[in-house]
Scaffold this motif. Structure first.
Motif, PDB file in Angstrom:
ATOM      1  N   GLU A  14       0.828  -1.206   0.000  1.00 19.99           N
ATOM      2  CA  GLU A  14       0.000   0.000   0.000  1.00 19.99           C
ATOM      3  C   GLU A  14       0.866   1.261   0.000  1.00 19.99           C
ATOM      4  O   GLU A  14       0.356   2.350  -0.253  1.00 19.99           O
ATOM      5  CB  GLU A  14      -0.926  -0.003   1.221  1.00 19.99           C
ATOM      6  N   LYS A  15       2.166   1.116   0.248  1.00 21.40           N
ATOM      7  CA  LYS A  15       3.080   2.261   0.370  1.00 21.40           C
ATOM      8  C   LYS A  15       3.708   2.697  -0.952  1.00 21.40           C
ATOM      9  O   LYS A  15       3.822   3.884  -1.213  1.00 21.40           O
ATOM     10  CB  LYS A  15       4.188   1.943   1.368  1.00 21.40           C
ATOM     11  N   GLY A  16       4.182   1.722  -1.746  1.00 18.95           N
ATOM     12  CA  GLY A  16       4.850   2.107  -2.985  1.00 18.95           C
ATOM     13  C   GLY A  16       5.529   0.935  -3.664  1.00 18.95           C
ATOM     14  O   GLY A  16       5.528  -0.195  -3.170  1.00 18.95           O
ATOM     15  N   TRP A  17       6.154   1.223  -4.830  1.00 17.71           N
ATOM     16  CA  TRP A  17       6.802   0.194  -5.643  1.00 17.71           C
ATOM     17  C   TRP A  17       7.943  -0.475  -4.891  1.00 17.71           C
ATOM     18  O   TRP A  17       8.074  -1.702  -4.900  1.00 17.71           O
ATOM     19  CB  TRP A  17       7.363   0.781  -6.938  1.00 17.71           C
ATOM     20  N   GLU A  18       8.807   0.344  -4.290  1.00 20.82           N
ATOM     21  CA  GLU A  18       9.987  -0.192  -3.605  1.00 20.82           C
ATOM     22  C   GLU A  18       9.575  -1.109  -2.456  1.00 20.82           C
ATOM     23  O   GLU A  18      10.149  -2.183  -2.264  1.00 20.82           O
ATOM     24  CB  GLU A  18      10.865   0.939  -3.087  1.00 20.82           C
ATOM     25  N   ASP A  19       8.572  -0.708  -1.709  1.00 26.09           N
ATOM     26  CA  ASP A  19       8.087  -1.519  -0.600  1.00 26.09           C
ATOM     27  C   ASP A  19       7.493  -2.833  -1.117  1.00 26.09           C
ATOM     28  O   ASP A  19       7.676  -3.885  -0.500  1.00 26.09           O
ATOM     29  CB  ASP A  19       7.054  -0.738   0.211  1.00 26.09           C
ATOM     30  N   ALA A  20       6.809  -2.795  -2.233  1.00 27.18           N
ATOM     31  CA  ALA A  20       6.258  -4.016  -2.827  1.00 27.18           C
ATOM     32  C   ALA A  20       7.388  -4.981  -3.198  1.00 27.18           C
ATOM     33  O   ALA A  20       7.300  -6.181  -2.937  1.00 27.18           O
ATOM     34  CB  ALA A  20       5.407  -3.685  -4.046  1.00 27.18           C
ATOM     35  N   ALA A  21       8.459  -4.451  -3.789  1.00 27.51           N
ATOM     36  CA  ALA A  21       9.606  -5.285  -4.153  1.00 27.51           C
ATOM     37  C   ALA A  21      10.250  -5.889  -2.904  1.00 27.51           C
ATOM     38  O   ALA A  21      10.576  -7.082  -2.878  1.00 27.51           O
ATOM     39  CB  ALA A  21      10.621  -4.470  -4.943  1.00 27.51           C
ATOM     40  N   TRP A  39      14.774  -8.626 -10.378  1.00 31.14           N
ATOM     41  CA  TRP A  39      14.463  -7.447 -11.176  1.00 31.14           C
ATOM     42  C   TRP A  39      12.956  -7.350 -11.343  1.00 31.14           C
ATOM     43  O   TRP A  39      12.247  -8.337 -11.311  1.00 31.14           O
ATOM     44  CB  TRP A  39      15.193  -7.452 -12.518  1.00 31.14           C
ATOM     45  N   VAL A  40      12.507  -6.128 -11.489  1.00 30.35           N
ATOM     46  CA  VAL A  40      11.079  -5.864 -11.664  1.00 30.35           C
ATOM     47  C   VAL A  40      10.771  -5.997 -13.156  1.00 30.35           C
ATOM     48  O   VAL A  40      11.302  -5.255 -13.969  1.00 30.35           O
ATOM     49  CB  VAL A  40      10.700  -4.462 -11.148  1.00 30.35           C
ATOM     50  N   SER A  41       9.905  -6.945 -13.487  1.00 30.17           N
ATOM     51  CA  SER A  41       9.556  -7.124 -14.895  1.00 30.17           C
ATOM     52  C   SER A  41       8.303  -6.350 -15.276  1.00 30.17           C
ATOM     53  O   SER A  41       8.074  -6.087 -16.450  1.00 30.17           O
ATOM     54  CB  SER A  41       9.379  -8.605 -15.234  1.00 30.17           C
ATOM     55  N   ASP A  42       7.490  -5.975 -14.269  1.00 32.02           N
ATOM     56  CA  ASP A  42       6.285  -5.198 -14.550  1.00 32.02           C
ATOM     57  C   ASP A  42       5.814  -4.518 -13.273  1.00 32.02           C
ATOM     58  O   ASP A  42       6.117  -4.967 -12.166  1.00 32.02           O
ATOM     59  CB  ASP A  42       5.183  -6.114 -15.087  1.00 32.02           C
ATOM     60  N   GLN A  43       5.091  -3.429 -13.436  1.00 26.04           N
ATOM     61  CA  GLN A  43       4.508  -2.684 -12.321  1.00 26.04           C
ATOM     62  C   GLN A  43       3.051  -2.399 -12.637  1.00 26.04           C
ATOM     63  O   GLN A  43       2.718  -2.091 -13.777  1.00 26.04           O
ATOM     64  CB  GLN A  43       5.218  -1.341 -12.113  1.00 26.04           C
ATOM     65  N   LYS A  44       2.214  -2.504 -11.621  1.00 24.71           N
ATOM     66  CA  LYS A  44       0.793  -2.204 -11.799  1.00 24.71           C
ATOM     67  C   LYS A  44       0.280  -1.489 -10.564  1.00 24.71           C
ATOM     68  O   LYS A  44       0.868  -1.586  -9.490  1.00 24.71           O
ATOM     69  CB  LYS A  44      -0.002  -3.492 -12.004  1.00 24.71           C
ATOM     70  N   MET A  45      -0.811  -0.778 -10.718  1.00 28.77           N
ATOM     71  CA  MET A  45      -1.471  -0.135  -9.588  1.00 28.77           C
ATOM     72  C   MET A  45      -2.890  -0.664  -9.496  1.00 28.77           C
ATOM     73  O   MET A  45      -3.529  -0.909 -10.514  1.00 28.77           O
ATOM     74  CB  MET A  45      -1.527   1.376  -9.766  1.00 28.77           C
ATOM     75  N   ILE A  46      -3.360  -0.794  -8.284  1.00 31.95           N
ATOM     76  CA  ILE A  46      -4.745  -1.158  -8.043  1.00 31.95           C
ATOM     77  C   ILE A  46      -5.481   0.136  -7.694  1.00 31.95           C
ATOM     78  O   ILE A  46      -5.056   0.877  -6.793  1.00 31.95           O
ATOM     79  CB  ILE A  46      -4.876  -2.176  -6.889  1.00 31.95           C
ATOM     80  N   ILE A  47      -6.544   0.424  -8.402  1.00 29.33           N
ATOM     81  CA  ILE A  47      -7.299   1.661  -8.211  1.00 29.33           C
ATOM     82  C   ILE A  47      -8.639   1.327  -7.558  1.00 29.33           C
ATOM     83  O   ILE A  47      -9.340   0.423  -7.994  1.00 29.33           O
ATOM     84  CB  ILE A  47      -7.553   2.374  -9.556  1.00 29.33           C
ATOM     85  N   LYS A  48      -8.953   2.067  -6.518  1.00 26.69           N
ATOM     86  CA  LYS A  48     -10.232   1.905  -5.833  1.00 26.69           C
ATOM     87  C   LYS A  48     -10.777   3.293  -5.535  1.00 26.69           C
ATOM     88  O   LYS A  48     -10.077   4.125  -4.958  1.00 26.69           O
ATOM     89  CB  LYS A  48     -10.038   1.108  -4.539  1.00 26.69           C
ATOM     90  N   TYR A  55       0.133  -0.876  -4.772  1.00 27.27           N
ATOM     91  CA  TYR A  55       1.166  -0.955  -5.810  1.00 27.27           C
ATOM     92  C   TYR A  55       1.557  -2.416  -5.943  1.00 27.27           C
ATOM     93  O   TYR A  55       1.756  -3.100  -4.931  1.00 27.27           O
ATOM     94  CB  TYR A  55       2.391  -0.134  -5.420  1.00 27.27           C
ATOM     95  N   ARG A  56       1.656  -2.895  -7.164  1.00 30.44           N
ATOM     96  CA  ARG A  56       1.980  -4.300  -7.389  1.00 30.44           C
ATOM     97  C   ARG A  56       3.162  -4.400  -8.338  1.00 30.44           C
ATOM     98  O   ARG A  56       3.223  -3.683  -9.341  1.00 30.44           O
ATOM     99  CB  ARG A  56       0.765  -5.003  -7.982  1.00 30.44           C
ATOM    100  N   VAL A  57       4.108  -5.271  -8.014  1.00 36.46           N
ATOM    101  CA  VAL A  57       5.249  -5.531  -8.892  1.00 36.46           C
ATOM    102  C   VAL A  57       5.304  -7.016  -9.218  1.00 36.46           C
ATOM    103  O   VAL A  57       4.911  -7.855  -8.409  1.00 36.46           O
ATOM    104  CB  VAL A  57       6.599  -5.088  -8.270  1.00 36.46           C
TER     105      VAL A  57
END
Length: 66
Positions: A14-21, A39-48, A55-57
């Motif tokens: 819920e905090k950010g990309w780096e935290d998700a990784a 390595w991060v192959s893709d990044q996505k966001m969940i919108i509500k 944030y999802r990686v």
């Protein structure tokens, strides 16, 4: 000669990309030993309700097989 395997992990924060990784590596390391890189192959966001709720990686994690 070393044998290296690559797995794919989906991690969320819920905090950010780096935290998700970091969450993905932390969880994977509970069962996967000898992690060498990721390595991060893709990044996505969940919108509500028109706001970013998570944030999802998608991580590719490599580890050495003994």
């Amino acid at each position: 000669m070393a044998i290296v395997k690559v797995i794919e992990v989906i991690a969320t924060s819920e905090k950010g990309w780096e935290d998700a990784a970091k969450n993905g590596i932390k969880e994977a390391s509970k069962t996967v030993k000898n992690i060498k890189s990721a390595w991060v192959s893709d990044q996505k966001m969940i919108i509500k309700d028109n706001e970013i709720s998570a944030y999802r990686v998608i991580l590719k994690i490599s580890f050495e097989i003994n």
